[in-house]
Design an enzyme around this catalytic site. Structure first.
Site, PDB file in Angstrom:
ATOM      1  N   ARG A  22       0.813  -1.221   0.000  1.00 38.43           N
ATOM      2  CA  ARG A  22       0.000   0.000   0.000  1.00 38.43           C
ATOM      3  C   ARG A  22       0.841   1.262   0.000  1.00 38.43           C
ATOM      4  NH1 ARG A  22      -2.846  -1.126   5.473  1.00 38.43           N
ATOM      5  NH2 ARG A  22      -0.692  -1.775   5.793  1.00 38.43           N
ATOM      6  N   GLN A  57       1.911  23.541  20.271  1.00 38.34           N
ATOM      7  CA  GLN A  57       1.353  24.285  19.146  1.00 38.34           C
ATOM      8  C   GLN A  57       1.933  23.728  17.858  1.00 38.34           C
ATOM      9  OE1 GLN A  57       1.204  28.667  19.519  1.00 38.34           O
ATOM     10  NE2 GLN A  57       2.478  28.694  17.715  1.00 38.34           N
ATOM     11  N   ARG A  91      13.255  32.501   4.916  1.00 39.79           N
ATOM     12  CA  ARG A  91      12.601  32.944   6.151  1.00 39.79           C
ATOM     13  C   ARG A  91      13.608  32.795   7.284  1.00 39.79           C
ATOM     14  NH1 ARG A  91       6.569  32.927   6.256  1.00 39.79           N
ATOM     15  NH2 ARG A  91       5.865  32.323   4.185  1.00 39.79           N
ATOM     16  N   HIS A 116      15.082  33.554  12.905  1.00 38.37           N
ATOM     17  CA  HIS A 116      14.167  33.935  13.979  1.00 38.37           C
ATOM     18  C   HIS A 116      14.460  33.153  15.256  1.00 38.37           C
ATOM     19  CE1 HIS A 116      11.288  34.365  10.342  1.00 38.37           C
ATOM     20  NE2 HIS A 116      11.928  35.504  10.514  1.00 38.37           N
ATOM     21  N   LYS A 157      11.627  23.480  18.869  1.00 37.37           N
ATOM     22  CA  LYS A 157      10.723  23.218  17.756  1.00 37.37           C
ATOM     23  C   LYS A 157      11.202  22.038  16.934  1.00 37.37           C
ATOM     24  CE  LYS A 157      11.606  27.451  16.458  1.00 37.37           C
ATOM     25  NZ  LYS A 157      11.632  28.746  15.833  1.00 37.37           N
ATOM     26  N   TYR A 177       5.733  23.154  11.654  1.00 38.74           N
ATOM     27  CA  TYR A 177       6.441  23.401  12.906  1.00 38.74           C
ATOM     28  C   TYR A 177       5.622  22.829  14.051  1.00 38.74           C
ATOM     29  CZ  TYR A 177       9.001  27.353  10.746  1.00 38.74           C
ATOM     30  OH  TYR A 177       9.783  28.156   9.967  1.00 38.74           O
ATOM     31  N   ASP A 207      12.893  40.367   7.500  1.00 38.80           N
ATOM     32  CA  ASP A 207      14.017  39.430   7.541  1.00 38.80           C
ATOM     33  C   ASP A 207      15.254  40.006   6.867  1.00 38.80           C
ATOM     34  OD1 ASP A 207      12.383  37.665   8.878  1.00 38.80           O
ATOM     35  OD2 ASP A 207      12.217  36.224   7.240  1.00 38.80           O
TER      36      ASP A 207
END
Length: 175
Positions: free
Chosen positions: A23, A46, A59, A62, A72, A132, A168
């Site tokens: 499968r 989250q 990106r 951060h 994360k 994330y 950024d």
């Protein structure tokens, strides 16, 4: 799941260990017990999605300032990225060093990024979705950033960005 160390303590590559049959395949993406048994206790509070339409979209970099520093788990569900973590923990033996990995929907690889790290990525394919899972709920006012090409980090990006937000692009150097 298979956990592999990187050059930075606190950043771990997480590879799938799929079961396959006629499968297709099935793989666990996250299990708190397996993460803890591997020495990486992580329970997400989250889950967020970054949708990127163009290849070479950058990106980052951060991070969340203490006391809201985040752990994360970053994974690609469509497309591909070069994902980067930079150690911003003063006193760490790898302070200001970086590590990176290609994450794609095809390879199923994820990067577990510990607290005190700046994070960023550049898309390697159009229509790339980045999932994330984060250990803390978002709280406005703690987000920070540093310049993606700060010479103090010396990150070797595989391609130059074509799309980058003004925010950024204008973050200061870490200094």
């Amino acid at each position: 799941m298979r956990f592999s160390a990187t050059a930075i303590d606190g950043v771990t590559i997480v590879d799938l260990d799929p079961s396959t049959d006629e499968r297709g395949s099935f793989a666990r993406l996250h299990c708190p017990d397996e993460f803890a048994a591997a020495g990486h206790p992580f329970v997400p509070a989250q889950t967020s999605l970054s949708r990127n339409t163009a290849a070479r979209t950058l990106r980052g970099l951060h991070y969340e300032a203490p006391p809201r520093a985040e752990v994360k788990l970053v994974r690609v569900t469509r497309g591909a990225i070069f994902d980067v973590a930079v150690d911003l923990r003063q006193g760490s033996p790898t302070y200001l060093k970086w590590t990176g990995a290609e994450l794609s929907a095809d390879n199923g690889r994820a990067l577990l990024i510990g607290a005190g790290m700046a994070h960023g990525f550049i898309t390697l394919a159009p229509d790339t979705d980045v999932l994330y899972q984060i250990d803390k709920m978002f709280e406005a006012g703690h987000g920070r950033g540093v310049r993606w090409n700060d010479p103090a980090f010396g990150i070797v990006w595989p391609v130059q960005p074509v799309v980058i937000s003004e925010r950024d692009a204008t973050y200061p150097d870490h200094a």
